[in-house]
Write an enzyme that holds these catalytic residues in place. Structure first.
Site, PDB file in Angstrom:
ATOM      1  N   LYS A   1    -123.921  -6.031 -35.385  1.00 17.51           N
ATOM      2  CA  LYS A   1    -125.950  -5.921 -35.440  1.00 17.51           C
ATOM      3  C   LYS A   1    -126.682  -4.923 -35.087  1.00 17.51           C
ATOM      4  CE  LYS A   1    -129.350  -8.664 -36.323  1.00 17.51           C
ATOM      5  NZ  LYS A   1    -129.736  -9.788 -35.420  1.00 17.51           N
TER       6      LYS A   1
ATOM      7  N   LYS B   1    -130.492 -12.927 -19.692  1.00 17.74           N
ATOM      8  CA  LYS B   1    -131.063 -13.189 -20.004  1.00 17.74           C
ATOM      9  C   LYS B   1    -132.537 -13.160 -18.681  1.00 17.74           C
ATOM     10  CE  LYS B   1    -129.840 -14.091 -24.294  1.00 17.74           C
ATOM     11  NZ  LYS B   1    -129.037 -15.213 -24.433  1.00 17.74           N
TER      12      LYS B   1
ATOM     13  N   LYS C   1    -117.383  -0.586 -32.122  1.00 16.95           N
ATOM     14  CA  LYS C   1    -117.303  -1.808 -32.680  1.00 16.95           C
ATOM     15  C   LYS C   1    -118.434  -2.404 -33.987  1.00 16.95           C
ATOM     16  CE  LYS C   1    -117.108  -7.056 -31.231  1.00 16.95           C
ATOM     17  NZ  LYS C   1    -117.768  -7.842 -30.983  1.00 16.95           N
TER      18      LYS C   1
END
Ligand code: TRP
Length: 328
Positions: A197, A111, A194
Site C-alpha cells: 500500500k 515508532k 513488492k
C-alpha cells in the site's frame, strides 16, 4: 485440533499482495486447524483513528475477508474490542512486563523515532496486548509475518513468566506459523519487488475492471529483450510473476516464448495480464460488494464470532483470576 489465532491490523483495502501473502493461507488453514481471526481495533488506537475510521475499517475487513473465502462457521471472525476478557488479561500481563524489555522492541523504537510526538503507552505495551489476544485462548499457533517475530517472542516470554511467578503450568508458548515461507511474494507494478500500500503500486481486490486495466497498462517495463533467451530484468520478471499467479500455464508459456524469441510486445502482454487479473478479482469483487450491501449479515458474523471468542477467553480468565488470587 490445534488452535490457531491471528489478528488483522486494519490497514485499508486488501490488495493482491495481501491475498497471496496471507489471506490465502488463512483460507487454507481454516480447514486444517481450529482457527479464529480477529480485527485488531484496540491495537489500531495507537494511531488515534476517528470513530468513523474504526467503523468503516471493521466493515471493510469483514466483507473482504469473507469475500476471500473465510468461512465464519469454520473460523469465527470477530472484532477484538468485542471480547473484553482480553483486556483484563492485558492488565495482568502488564504487571509483569518490564519497561526495559518493552522499550527494546524494534517496532516500538522505530515508532518512537518516526513519531516522537506520539510515543504513547499503548504503543509501548503493544506486545502485551498482542500476547493477551493469543494467550486468552491458549492458542497453539499464530500465523504472522516475519515482522511480528519479536512480538511472538515477547508473548512466549510473558507466558513463561506467568507460569514461573505463579508456579503453574498454565499457559503454553504459542508458536509462530510461518505461512510466509510458502506464500508468494507479489511484485509491485512500479518495478519494485513488492506490492504494498505504501508503495502505491497495488491492485486492490475491490478495483473495478477499468482501474485494473489502467494500472496494469501503466506498469513499468523496459525497451525489450536484446538477446535470445536472456535473463529477465526485475521489472519484466515482475510481470511474469503476476502472469504465473493469475493466468493459465499456456498464457505464461506463450509470452515467455515470445520473450525468449525477442518478439514479445509488452502492450499485448499487459492487456492479457489485465484481463486475467480482472477475471481473478471479479468474483471476489462481486462478493465484497454483496457483503458491503448486507450490513446485517456482516454484523451477525461479528456477533457470533464475538460470542465464541468471549466464551473461550472467559474460560481462561476464570482460571487466571483464581491463579492470581482473585475470585473466579
Ligand atoms: N501485530 C499484528 C500485525 O501488526 C496484528 C495482531 C494484533 C496480531 N494482535 C495479534 C497478530 C495477535 C497475531 C496475533 O499484523
Amino acid at each position: 485440533m490445534e488452535k490457531v489465532i491471528s489478528g488483522i491490523r486494519p490497514t485499508g483495502n486488501l490488495h493482491l499482495g495481501n491475498y497471496f501473502g496471507a489471506v490465502k493461507s488463512f483460507v487454507t488453514m481454516q480447514n486444517e486447524y481450529d482457527c479464529m481471526f480477529f480485527i485488531a481495533d484496540w491495537h489500531s488506537l495507537t494511531t488515534h483513528p476517528t470513530p468513523e475510521n474504526i467503523r468503516q475499517s471493521v466493515r471493510t475487513i469483514l466483507s473482504e475477508y469473507l469475500a476471500c473465502g473465510i468461512d465464519p462457521e469454520k473460523a469465527p471472525i470477530y472484532v477484538q474490542s468485542d471480547v473484553k476478557p482480553v483486556l483484563e488479561l492485558y492488565l495482568y500481563l502488564n504487571m509483569n512486563a518490564y519497561l526495559g524489555e518493552l522499550e527494546r522492541v524494534t517496532s516500538f523504537k522505530e515508532k518512537a523515532r518516526t513519531q516522537p510526538d506520539n510515543v504513547n503507552a499503548g504503543l509501548l505495551t503493544y506486545p502485551t496486548l498482542m500476547a493477551a489476544d493469543v494467550l486468552a485462548h491458549k492458542a497453539d499457533k499464530v500465523p504472522v509475518g516475519k515482522d511480528q517475530e519479536q512480538n511472538m517472542e515477547m508473548m512466549r516470554l510473558f507466558a513463561r513468566r506467568f507460569n514461573r511467578i505463579y508456579n503453574v503450568d498454565f499457559f503454553k508458548e504459542p508458536q509462530s506459523y510461518h505461512f510466509y515461507k510458502d506464500a508468494v511474494k507479489v511484485p509491485g507494478l512500479d518495478g519494485s519487488g513488492k506490492m504494498g500500500k505504501s508503495n502505491g503500486n497495488c491492485i486492490y481486490l475491490c478495483d473495478d475492471e477499468a482501474t485494473i486495466r489502467k494500472k496494469v497498462m501503466k506498469a513499468v517495463t523496459d525497451s525489450g529483450p536484446t538477446q535470445l533467451n536472456q535473463e529477465k530484468p526485475e521489472v519484466i520478471q515482475n510481470l511474469f510473476t503476476l502472469l504465473e499467479l493469475v493466468s493459465t500455464k499456456d498464457t505464461y508459456d506463450y509470452f515467455n516464448d515470445q520473450y525468449n524469441q525477442m518478439t514479445v510486445r509488452y502492450g499485448d502482454l499487459k492487456k492479457q495480464l489485465a484481463a486475467d487479473i480482472n477475471a481473478f478479482c471479479a468474483p471476489i469483487r462481486e462478493r465484497i460488494l454483496e457483503y458491503q450491501s448486507n450490513e446485517d449479515y456482516i454484523l451477525r458474523v461479528a456477533k457470533q464470532g464475538a460470542e465464541r471468542a468471549s466464551e473461550s477467553a472467559e474460560k481462561t480468565l476464570r482460571e487466571v483470576r483464581q491463579i492470581i488470587g482473585f475470585r473466579a
